[in-house]
Design a protein around this motif. Structure first.
Motif, PDB file in Angstrom:
ATOM      1  N   LEU A  57      36.660  46.619  44.648  1.00  0.00           N
ATOM      2  CA  LEU A  57      37.627  46.289  43.528  1.00  0.00           C
ATOM      3  C   LEU A  57      38.870  46.474  43.876  1.00  0.00           C
ATOM      4  O   LEU A  57      39.227  47.583  44.172  1.00  0.00           O
ATOM      5  N   PRO A  58      39.846  45.561  43.628  1.00  0.00           N
ATOM      6  CA  PRO A  58      41.303  45.914  43.440  1.00  0.00           C
ATOM      7  C   PRO A  58      41.618  46.786  42.154  1.00  0.00           C
ATOM      8  O   PRO A  58      40.536  46.901  41.349  1.00  0.00           O
TER       9      PRO A  58
ATOM     10  N   GLU B  38      45.812  44.735  39.112  1.00  0.00           N
ATOM     11  CA  GLU B  38      45.648  43.363  39.830  1.00  0.00           C
ATOM     12  C   GLU B  38      44.592  42.646  39.583  1.00  0.00           C
ATOM     13  O   GLU B  38      44.453  41.355  40.202  1.00  0.00           O
ATOM     14  N   ARG B  39      43.672  42.804  38.506  1.00  0.00           N
ATOM     15  CA  ARG B  39      42.832  42.038  38.316  1.00  0.00           C
ATOM     16  C   ARG B  39      43.091  40.948  37.249  1.00  0.00           C
ATOM     17  O   ARG B  39      44.037  41.003  36.548  1.00  0.00           O
TER      18      ARG B  39
ATOM     19  N   TYR C 285      37.417  37.514  43.093  1.00  0.00           N
ATOM     20  CA  TYR C 285      38.294  38.255  43.675  1.00  0.00           C
ATOM     21  C   TYR C 285      38.063  37.706  45.363  1.00  0.00           C
ATOM     22  O   TYR C 285      37.290  38.509  46.055  1.00  0.00           O
TER      23      TYR C 285
ATOM     24  N   GLN D  19      38.945  39.846  48.433  1.00  0.00           N
ATOM     25  CA  GLN D  19      38.095  41.112  48.790  1.00  0.00           C
ATOM     26  C   GLN D  19      36.807  40.476  48.960  1.00  0.00           C
ATOM     27  O   GLN D  19      36.109  41.366  49.854  1.00  0.00           O
TER      28      GLN D  19
END
Length: 389
Positions: free
Chosen positions: A223-224, A228-229, A351, A354
């Motif tokens: 997870l960022p 940044e989500r 994401y 990622q």
């Protein structure tokens, strides 16, 4: 048939912790494929499992036939190798089509719920007719219907088979009067574990839980940072005249696949889940990502939904619409199998850097994802359902 006039049956009444009597069924629906114990396979030896609101329920042997009302319970039975043993469920033909969009990606696994009794508002008479070995449904939810009294629920548990389910954990809803004391809210996999104990399928549960744990670990490690989500909202609409918005972080198993991913609430807490919104409200919230609930429904064209947003002068200004970040979702009442797919696809949709790009999807089954880009092992999940442990 009047069971009160019969002698002892294959469901001799045992104990039920909250005054609703419980009973056992026949040998487990999947015992030949890897039941937990010799006693379970032989149909001998009683055992007790506890879940609220029922309390302690004693079974003589694992159930062979399973009444369900909502799909989180139907999916649990399916995961435990009992998908073909279901006697009833809500909107069976609809959910058969939807679930099979995902089952398509589980090699050697089949599912057929077509033609079952639709149990959204079940009748006591029909439950007698179905004669199921367990009612995998929440009596506290059934009690909210006018046609059902406490006495009716006790009669079914005593003369047919026990109630054994919990549905108000969906969004931590308020139980009906008379059911509030001692009611408990369970996480999706927490309840699945209890159901697996009732079905004597501990091995299957542990194998699937290991897959789930690995998937969650992958997500949590990738997870960022929160800053940044993206912001997101889930929408459902048969037409654009009435659009329902669902928040993604409220308590309950309906959001079990979105909470771990931690997207920002596009409405910033200003609306409750299941709120009717219009395009102006959506533009004001301006989500980075829009999820379309039911986007995997057979016959649904995601491109048509997207085009309707792009064609509207207000909706076309929403960031998610301008950036093409509108994605399909499956169902809110997810059980463990659908949950695995929904965790994977939502991670990719939110994401992509990622967890890998979500493939372009328009309609049809869950898209094929290259093995090296899958976030959980389909072969392993399919083997568990088939009983190849």
């Amino acid at each position: 048939m009047d069971r009160s006039r019969r002698g002892a049956t294959r469901r001799d009444v045992l104990t039920y912790g909250t005054a609703l009597a419980a009973s056992g069924g026949l040998a487990g629906c999947s015992s030949i494929l890897g039941g937990d114990t010799a006693d379970a396979e032989a149909g001998t030896g009683s055992y007790t499992v506890s879940m609220l609101p029922m309390g302690e329920v004693t079974f003589e042997s694992p159930p062979e036939t399973v009444f369900t009302r909502l799909t989180h319970h139907a999916d649990m039975a399916f995961a435990l190798g009992c998908g073909d043993s279901i006697t009833a469920m809500h909107a069976p033909d609809y959910y058969d089509g939807l679930w099979n969009q995902f089952v398509e990606r589980l090699p050697g696994v089949t599912l057929d719920w077509t033609g079952l009794y639709s149990s959204w508002k079940p009748s006591k008479e029909k439950l007698y007719e179905l004669d199921s070995d367990v009612h995998l449904a929440d009596p506290a939810w059934i009690a909210k219907q006018d046609a059902w009294s406490r006495e009716d629920l006790e009669e079914v548990a005593t003369k047919i088979s026990p109630w054994f389910g919990n549905s108000l954990s969906d969004r931590h809803a308020e139980p009906a009067l008379g059911w509030k004391a001692g009611y408990e809210y369970y996480g999706l996999w927490e309840q699945f574990e209890i159901v697996a104990e009732a079905f004597k399928e501990r091995n299957r549960y542990e194998a699937l839980a290991a897959v789930h744990d690995d998937l969650l670990s992958t997500i949590q490690s990738g997870l960022p940072p929160e800053s940044e989500r993206p912001s997101a909202v889930m929408l459902a609409s048969a037409d654009l005249d009435e659009i329902y918005a669902y928040t993604l972080d409220n308590p309950g198993f309906l959001t079990a696949h979105t909470r771990p991913l931690g997207p920002k609430d596009a409405f910033d807490g200003e609306i409750e889940t299941n709120t009717v919104v219009d395009f102006e409200a959506l533009l004001s919230a301006d989500p980075d990502v829009i999820f379309f609930l039911g986007g995997f429904e057979p016959g649904t064209s995601l491109p048509k939904r997207e085009e309707a947003f792009r064609a509207d002068p207000v909706a076309s200004e929403i960031t998610a619409v301008q950036n093409g970040r509108m994605y399909p979702q499956g169902a809110r009442y997810q059980g463990p199998i659908l949950h695995l797919f929904q965790l994977e696809m939502t991670a990719k949709q939110l994401y992509p850097e990622q967890f890998g790009e979500w493939p372009t999807y328009e309609e049809g089954p869950y898209p094929e994802i290259p093995t090296e880009e899958q976030l959980f092992d389909r072969q392993k999940v399919a083997a568990v359902i088939r009983g190849d442990l």
